[in-house]
Design an enzyme around this catalytic site. Structure first.
Site, mmCIF file in Angstrom:
data_model
loop_
_atom_site.group_PDB
_atom_site.id
_atom_site.type_symbol
_atom_site.label_atom_id
_atom_site.label_comp_id
_atom_site.label_asym_id
_atom_site.label_seq_id
_atom_site.Cartn_x
_atom_site.Cartn_y
_atom_site.Cartn_z
ATOM 1 N N GLY A 239 0.762 -1.244 0.000
ATOM 2 C CA GLY A 239 0.000 0.000 0.000
ATOM 3 C C GLY A 239 0.790 1.290 0.000
ATOM 4 N N GLU A 274 3.824 -6.669 1.736
ATOM 5 C CA GLU A 274 3.395 -7.039 0.376
ATOM 6 C C GLU A 274 3.389 -5.831 -0.556
ATOM 7 O OE1 GLU A 274 -0.574 -8.411 1.143
ATOM 8 O OE2 GLU A 274 0.080 -10.185 2.244
ATOM 9 N N PRO A 275 4.515 -5.166 -0.744
ATOM 10 C CA PRO A 275 4.503 -3.975 -1.595
ATOM 11 C C PRO A 275 4.419 -4.316 -3.085
ATOM 12 C CG PRO A 275 6.733 -4.457 -0.886
ATOM 13 C CD PRO A 275 5.863 -5.482 -0.228
ATOM 14 N N GLY A 276 3.681 -3.527 -3.797
ATOM 15 C CA GLY A 276 3.599 -3.688 -5.252
ATOM 16 C C GLY A 276 4.010 -2.401 -5.927
ATOM 17 N N ARG A 277 3.109 -1.420 -5.865
ATOM 18 C CA ARG A 277 3.299 -0.144 -6.554
ATOM 19 C C ARG A 277 4.650 0.498 -6.267
ATOM 20 N NH1 ARG A 277 -1.074 3.292 -7.764
ATOM 21 N NH2 ARG A 277 -2.250 2.190 -6.167
ATOM 22 N N ARG A 313 -5.580 3.516 -15.480
ATOM 23 C CA ARG A 313 -5.614 4.220 -14.192
ATOM 24 C C ARG A 313 -6.285 5.601 -14.265
ATOM 25 N NH1 ARG A 313 -2.051 5.647 -11.367
ATOM 26 N NH2 ARG A 313 -3.016 4.944 -9.437
ATOM 27 N N TYR A 317 -9.579 5.621 -11.982
ATOM 28 C CA TYR A 317 -9.423 6.238 -10.645
ATOM 29 C C TYR A 317 -9.199 7.738 -10.721
ATOM 30 C CZ TYR A 317 -7.710 1.406 -10.110
ATOM 31 O OH TYR A 317 -7.536 0.057 -10.173
ATOM 32 N N CYS A 345 -13.122 4.081 -28.243
ATOM 33 C CA CYS A 345 -14.405 4.758 -28.454
ATOM 34 C C CYS A 345 -15.170 4.896 -27.151
ATOM 35 C CB CYS A 345 -15.206 4.015 -29.512
ATOM 36 S SG CYS A 345 -14.313 3.995 -31.058
ATOM 37 N N TYR A 373 0.385 -1.337 -12.190
ATOM 38 C CA TYR A 373 -1.018 -1.352 -12.603
ATOM 39 C C TYR A 373 -1.203 -0.704 -13.971
ATOM 40 C CZ TYR A 373 -1.271 -2.512 -7.679
ATOM 41 O OH TYR A 373 -1.058 -3.116 -6.465
HETATM 42 N N1 LLP Z 1 -1.560 -6.912 -0.799
HETATM 43 C C1 LLP Z 1 -2.867 -7.003 -1.101
HETATM 44 C C2 LLP Z 1 -3.677 -7.988 -0.400
HETATM 45 C C3 LLP Z 1 -3.421 -6.168 -2.075
HETATM 46 O O1 LLP Z 1 -4.718 -6.251 -2.352
HETATM 47 C C4 LLP Z 1 -2.605 -5.222 -2.746
HETATM 48 C C5 LLP Z 1 -3.154 -4.339 -3.767
HETATM 49 C C6 LLP Z 1 -1.242 -5.179 -2.411
HETATM 50 C C7 LLP Z 1 -0.756 -6.030 -1.430
HETATM 51 C C8 LLP Z 1 -0.280 -4.244 -3.081
HETATM 52 O O2 LLP Z 1 -0.588 -2.919 -2.844
HETATM 53 P P1 LLP Z 1 0.401 -1.762 -3.366
HETATM 54 O O3 LLP Z 1 1.690 -1.850 -2.580
HETATM 55 O O4 LLP Z 1 0.610 -1.976 -4.806
HETATM 56 O O5 LLP Z 1 -0.338 -0.510 -3.084
HETATM 57 N N2 LLP Z 1 -5.118 -0.832 -9.513
HETATM 58 C C9 LLP Z 1 -5.012 0.145 -8.446
HETATM 59 C C10 LLP Z 1 -4.376 -0.445 -7.211
HETATM 60 C C11 LLP Z 1 -5.101 -1.676 -6.681
HETATM 61 C C12 LLP Z 1 -4.418 -2.298 -5.505
HETATM 62 C C13 LLP Z 1 -5.011 -3.612 -5.175
HETATM 63 N N3 LLP Z 1 -4.391 -4.316 -4.116
HETATM 64 C C14 LLP Z 1 -4.258 1.358 -8.988
HETATM 65 O O6 LLP Z 1 -3.839 1.345 -10.129
HETATM 66 O O7 LLP Z 1 -4.119 2.354 -8.297
#
Ligand code: LLP
Length: 417
Positions: A239, A274-277, A313, A317, A345, A373
C-alpha cells in the site's frame, strides 16, 4: 523518475534516447528500469537487519516474468491472488515457501495447487474459506499454513476504489470476529495457524494509517497470545504510495523502521509485507505517439496511440500521471492546454486532462510512473493488441521482455460455430 532526463533537447532514459526505443520497438511501448526496481525492492529490507523478514512483492502490480525473475533472484517473496499468478511466480523461479496467497475468492483448484506447490501460507479472508482450505488439505493429507487477513477498520485516506481496510470493504475478516475465527482455526485438524495479516489500501501517502492498522493488529496478537495462540509472522500488507505529481509518501525504509519498532515486544516474530506499486510504479513509463492534434471550439486534443486499454488508471481512478514530451519544451514554442486522449471509443478514454504541451503529429509523449497497474491492467478492448514491454538492463542496454501482441493473438482460442 530518476533515470529520465532531457539531453540536447530530447528525452532519455539512462543513456538511451526515447525516440530510439520508439523506433526500434514501436509504440505504445512500456519501458522499465531494472536498476530502479532493484533499488526500490532492497530499500524494504535494508533496515530490517536484526529482524527475520520477507518482502513479498504483490504480483498484481506488474506480473511480467522478467520482473518476477529479477525479484526472485534478489530474494523476494511473492503475494499472489490467483492460480495464474501462482504459476507465473513458480515459472519465474520463486521459492514456494516464500509465497503468500491473498484474495477473497480462492477456488478449490487454486487451493489444491497451492498446497501441492508448498506455499508459505494462505491469507484467509473469510470463515468459509478457512473451512474450504481445511477440507481440501484433509483430502490431500496435508496441513495448510494459514494467516487470517484482518480488516482493521482503518481509513487509509486514499481513493475509495483502492481503499480496502474499512468495515464496508469486501476484504478480510472483521476485527470483531477475528478472535473467534482464530479459535475455530486452531481447532481444525488440517490447519496450522502461522500468522496474521492486514492490507488497508493502496497509494497511501501518510504513515499514520499504517501505524494505526499495526496497533490494531498487535492488540489482537496480544489477545491471541493470552489464549496460547502463538504466531510466527505478522504481515502488514502493501500500500505504500509513490509520487505521481507532488505527493510525498514516506520512504519504504521509514515505513519498515516504524513497523519494526512496533514489533519490539516480539523479537522472534517474522515481519512480512506485500509492496507492489512502490517497487515498480516509478520504474516504468509508457511511450506513445501523437497520431493527430485536433483544435475545435475551446478544446485541444492530443490524440495518441495509447488508450485506456493500455493504461486504465486515469479513466478508472481519475489518476493523475505525468506526461512528458519527447522534445524538451522551449519557452518560444506555441503550446495549448491539451486533453491527451486515446483511440478507444469511450469519452472516458483520456490519459491526461489539461496539460500545457507543444506537440505535433508524430511527436512522442511519455506517460511517467506507469510501471505499476499499467500493463497488468491492460486489455484488448476495441481489439487493440497489447503493447510490448522492454527492460532497461544497463545504462545503454535494453531487452524485450514481452513481444507486442500480434493481430492473430487477438482471436487466439476463438472458433467459428
Ligand atoms: N496486498 C494485497 C492484499 C493487495 O490487495 C494489494 C493491492 C497489495 C498487497 C499491493 O498494494 P500496493 O503496494 O501496490 O499498493 N489498480 C489500483 C491499485 C489496486 C491495488 C489492489 N491491491 C491502482 O492502479 O491504483
Amino acid at each position: 523518475m530518476d533515470f529520465l532526463h532531457y539531453q540536447n533537447g530530447h528525452l532519455f532514459a539512462n543513456k538511451i534516447a526515447i525516440s530510439d526505443l520508439a523506433q526500434q520497438y514501436g509504440t505504445p511501448l512500456y519501458v522499465y528500469s531494472a536498476a530502479h526496481i532493484t533499488k526500490q525492492f532492497l530499500e524494504y529490507s535494508q533496515v530490517l537487519v536484526n529482524r527475520k523478514h520477507l518482502v513479498c512483492y504483490a504480483v498484481k502490480a506488474n506480473s511480467n516474468l522478467a520482473i518476477l525473475n529479477l525479484l526472485a533472484k534478489l530474494g523476494a517473496g511473492f503475494d499472489i491472488v490467483s492460480l495464474g499468478e501462482l504459476e507465473r511466480v513458480l515459472k519465474a523461479g520463486a521459492e514456494p515457501n516464500k509465497i503468500v496467497f491473498s484474495g477473497v475468492a480462492k477456488s478449490v483448484i487454486e487451493i489444491e495447487r497451492a498446497l501441492r506447490a508448498g506455499i508459505k501460507c494462505f491469507n484467509v479472508e473469510s470463515e468459509a474459506e478457512l473451512y474450504r482450505i481445511n477440507d481440501v488439505a484433509k483430502q490431500m493429507g496435508k496441513i495448510a499454513a494459514i494467516s487470517l487477513r484482518i480488516n482493521p477498520d482503518v481509513d487509509a485516506k486514499t481513493h475509495p476504489y483502492i481503499s480496502t481496510g474499512l468495515r464496508e470493504n469486501k476484504f478480510g475478516i472483521s476485527y470483531q470476529l477475528a478472535l473467534s475465527v482464530y479459535r475455530q482455526a486452531v481447532s481444525l485438524t488440517n490447519i496450522k495457524v502461522v500468522g496474521i495479516d492486514c492490507h488497508i489500501g493502496s497509494q497511501l501517502t501518510e504513515l499514520s494509517p499504517f501505524l494505526d492498522a499495526a496497533d490494531r493488529v498487535l492488540a489482537l496478537v496480544a489477545k491471541l497470545k493470552a489464549e496460547n495462540i502463538h504466531l510466527e509472522h505478522i504481515d502488514f500488507g502493501g500500500g505504500l504510495g509513490v509520487c505521481y505529481a507532488d505527493e510525498q509518501p514516506p520512504s519504504a525504509s521509514l515505513l519498515m523502521t516504524e513497523l519494526n519498532k512496533k514489533l519490539l515486544p516480539y523479537p522472534d516474530i517474522e515481519l512480512l509485507c506485500e509492496p507492489g506499486r512502490s517497487i515498480v510504479a516509478n520504474a516504468g513509463l509508457l511511450i506513445c505517439k501523437v497520431e493527430y492534434t485536433k483544435h475545435q471550439d475551446d478544446n485541444h486534443f492530443a490524440i495518441i496511440d495509447a488508450g485506456m486499454n493500455d493504461l486504465i488508471r486515469p479513466a478508472l481512478y481519475q489518476a493523475w500521471m505525468r506526461v512528458l514530451p519527447e522534445k524538451e519544451p522551449q519557452n518560444t514554442d506555441e503550446s495549448y492546454n491539451y486533453n491527451v486522449v486515446g483511440p478507444i471509443c469511450e469519452s472516458s478514454d483520456v490519459l491526461a486532462y489539461q496539460r500545457q504541451l507543444s506537440v505535433q503529429q508524430d511527436d512522442l509523449l511519455v506517460v511517467c510512473s506507469a510501471g505499476a497497474y499499467g500493463f497488468s491492467m491492460a486489455s484488448n478492448y476495441n481489439s487493440q493488441p497489447r503493447p510490448a514491454e522492454v527492460m532497461l538492463v544497463a545504462d545503454n542496454q535494453h531487452q524485450v521482455i514481452r513481444q507486442r501482441e500480434s493481430i492473430e493473438d487477438l482471436w487466439r482460442g476463438e472458433t467459428f460455430l
